[in-house]
Write a protein that holds these residues in place. Structure first.
Motif, mmCIF file in Angstrom:
data_model
loop_
_atom_site.group_PDB
_atom_site.id
_atom_site.type_symbol
_atom_site.label_atom_id
_atom_site.label_comp_id
_atom_site.label_asym_id
_atom_site.label_seq_id
_atom_site.Cartn_x
_atom_site.Cartn_y
_atom_site.Cartn_z
ATOM 1 N N VAL A 146 43.204 52.427 15.089
ATOM 2 C CA VAL A 146 43.368 53.884 14.983
ATOM 3 C C VAL A 146 42.129 54.499 14.348
ATOM 4 O O VAL A 146 41.588 53.970 13.377
ATOM 5 N N ILE A 147 41.711 55.619 14.899
ATOM 6 C CA ILE A 147 40.597 56.343 14.300
ATOM 7 C C ILE A 147 40.924 57.827 14.263
ATOM 8 O O ILE A 147 41.550 58.363 15.174
ATOM 9 N N PHE A 148 40.525 58.475 13.179
ATOM 10 C CA PHE A 148 40.704 59.922 13.026
ATOM 11 C C PHE A 148 39.444 60.643 13.470
ATOM 12 O O PHE A 148 38.340 60.340 12.999
ATOM 13 N N LEU A 149 39.602 61.568 14.404
ATOM 14 C CA LEU A 149 38.530 62.481 14.801
ATOM 15 C C LEU A 149 39.076 63.894 14.702
ATOM 16 O O LEU A 149 40.166 64.177 15.206
ATOM 17 N N HIS A 150 38.330 64.785 14.077
ATOM 18 C CA HIS A 150 38.779 66.172 13.955
ATOM 19 C C HIS A 150 39.107 66.754 15.327
ATOM 20 O O HIS A 150 38.427 66.469 16.319
ATOM 21 N N HIS A 151 40.159 67.558 15.372
ATOM 22 C CA HIS A 151 40.498 68.283 16.591
ATOM 23 C C HIS A 151 39.324 69.182 16.950
ATOM 24 O O HIS A 151 38.885 69.993 16.135
ATOM 25 N N PRO A 152 38.769 69.056 18.145
ATOM 26 C CA PRO A 152 37.626 69.909 18.519
ATOM 27 C C PRO A 152 38.041 71.370 18.626
ATOM 28 O O PRO A 152 39.195 71.695 18.916
ATOM 29 N N THR A 153 37.070 72.234 18.396
ATOM 30 C CA THR A 153 37.351 73.663 18.466
ATOM 31 C C THR A 153 36.145 74.398 19.017
ATOM 32 O O THR A 153 35.141 73.784 19.396
ATOM 33 N N LYS A 154 36.246 75.710 19.074
ATOM 34 C CA LYS A 154 35.166 76.547 19.579
ATOM 35 C C LYS A 154 34.831 77.602 18.536
ATOM 36 O O LYS A 154 35.681 77.978 17.733
ATOM 37 N N ASN A 155 33.602 78.041 18.557
ATOM 38 C CA ASN A 155 33.173 79.122 17.670
ATOM 39 C C ASN A 155 33.242 80.427 18.459
ATOM 40 O O ASN A 155 32.412 80.689 19.318
ATOM 41 N N ARG A 156 34.264 81.220 18.149
ATOM 42 C CA ARG A 156 34.440 82.506 18.828
ATOM 43 C C ARG A 156 34.095 83.677 17.905
ATOM 44 O O ARG A 156 34.488 84.816 18.169
ATOM 45 N N LEU A 157 33.359 83.397 16.844
ATOM 46 C CA LEU A 157 33.059 84.432 15.865
ATOM 47 C C LEU A 157 31.986 85.396 16.347
ATOM 48 O O LEU A 157 31.920 86.531 15.895
ATOM 49 N N GLY A 158 31.118 84.932 17.227
ATOM 50 C CA GLY A 158 30.003 85.773 17.639
ATOM 51 C C GLY A 158 28.882 85.726 16.609
ATOM 52 O O GLY A 158 28.953 85.014 15.604
ATOM 53 N N ASP A 159 27.856 86.500 16.837
ATOM 54 C CA ASP A 159 26.682 86.479 15.959
ATOM 55 C C ASP A 159 26.795 87.441 14.779
ATOM 56 O O ASP A 159 26.101 87.301 13.787
#
Length: 341
Positions: A146-159
């Protein structure tokens, strides 16, 4: 490298569909990995006649197939497919997204599949550190795989930095509404306790019966919009809400796409004291708070008034992007494949 991914369903553009698999497959392709199985309306049955020429077979939510149409046949097909993969000495990867399936029915068949996956998977990936403890309880011999990898996400914050907007709601609950998500229980609690919090709920109920059950709990303080929400609209709703509340039942949940998507817009989040919610409550870059019971929610809203630090969120989101997640995962695939060759 060539892999087979389950479920790879035909995308009909329904905004209610969980985007995780499409993002997962896209990220694999971006890393030069070939996908052996095309999308299909029957993502499991469509694998049966295929040649076992993939280097790896990657399963998400396979333990849920007893709930689907022809559940018994799908379960038999899943068992046969796992046996064939192992007979051909191919690599089997299982993503453990939940402590247990959300729906309580068909327990025997689900436990059968979970037990088989625990024993036969060459690699088990979880997006919450509690997932490792879950495997330890279910089948200790599998912990080394078993290995833990962070749930991937997206950066929707903008600049640009977020401009503060006067809040219209204390709590925003969004996403498809199913019984396991705890929305009925929270609405009942908030009504019975006369919780002095303005709550806005936007999500399509899984059935008309569920909507009719929830409707009596709506009123001045609880607004329920029985519809799906686009990400464009979600951004605006998060900007005008003090917190996103994710009232999931703690018995089954480990990781949450709703959590990651909310964070991608800079939300302050309240969720159950389990899984990735617990992990990110300890993450100094984020504003994630956990409850043990619904009684805790009012004090969190009243006491946690500090605004988010936009650059902290930006740093977290960039460090846990789909691109970086898939780079880590593909390295695991290559390493594990070499050890099996």
């Amino acid at each position: 490298m060539k892999v087979t991914v389950y479920p790879h369903s035909i995308n009909r553009g329904d905004i209610r569909t969980n985007p995780y698999i499409n993002d997962f497959i896209h990220a694999l392709k971006q890393n030069g990995v070939s996908i052996a199985n095309p999308p299909h309306k029957n993502p499991l049955f469509s694998l049966l006649p295929m040649k076992t020429d993939s280097d790896a077979y990657i399963f998400h939510w396979l333990e849920n197939v007893p709930d689907y149409k022809y559940g018994l046949l799908q379960t038999i097909a899943a068992i046969w497919l796992i046996a064939r993969i192992k007979l051909k000495h191919k690599k089997l990867v299982w993503f453990l997204h939940n402590k247990q399936p959300h729906l309580a029915k068909h327990k025997y068949l689900k436990n059968l599949l979970i037990g088989l996956l625990l024993r036969k998977a060459d690699l088990i990936v979880t997006h919450a550190t509690e997932g490792i403890e879950t495997v330890k309880k279910l089948y200790p011999a599998a912990v080394s795989r078993v290995i833990f990898l962070h749930h991937p996400t997206k950066n929707r914050l903008g600049d640009d930095n977020l401009t503060p907007v006067p809040p219209e709601a204390d709590l925003l609950i969004w996403g498809n509404i199913s019984r396991y998500k705890g929305v009925p229980e929270f609405m009942r609690f908030a009504t019975e306790k006369q919780l002095p919090l303005q709550t806005k709920i936007i999500g399509k109920c899984s059935s008309s019966d569920l909507y009719e059950e929830l409707a009596p709990y709506t009123g001045k303080r609880i607004v329920l919009e029985n519809r799906s929400i686009t990400f464009e609209e979600l951004k605006k709703e998060i900007e005008t809400s003090r917190f996103v509340l994710i009232p999931y039942a703690a018995e089954s949940i480990l990781s949450s796409g709703i959590l990651m998507d909310s964070l991608s817009f800079g939300a302050k989040v309240i969720g159950p004291n389990v899984g990735s919610f617990r992990d990110y409550a300890e993450e100094k870059l984020l504003k994630v708070y956990t409850f043990d019971t619904f009684e805790d929610i009012l004090s969190i809203v009243r006491n946690e008034c500090e605004a988010i630090h936009i650059e902290n969120y930006r740093s977290f989101l960039n460090n846990h992007s789909w691109e970086k997640f898939m780079q880590q995962f593909c390295q695991l695939l290559i390493t594990n494949h070499s050890s099996l060759s």
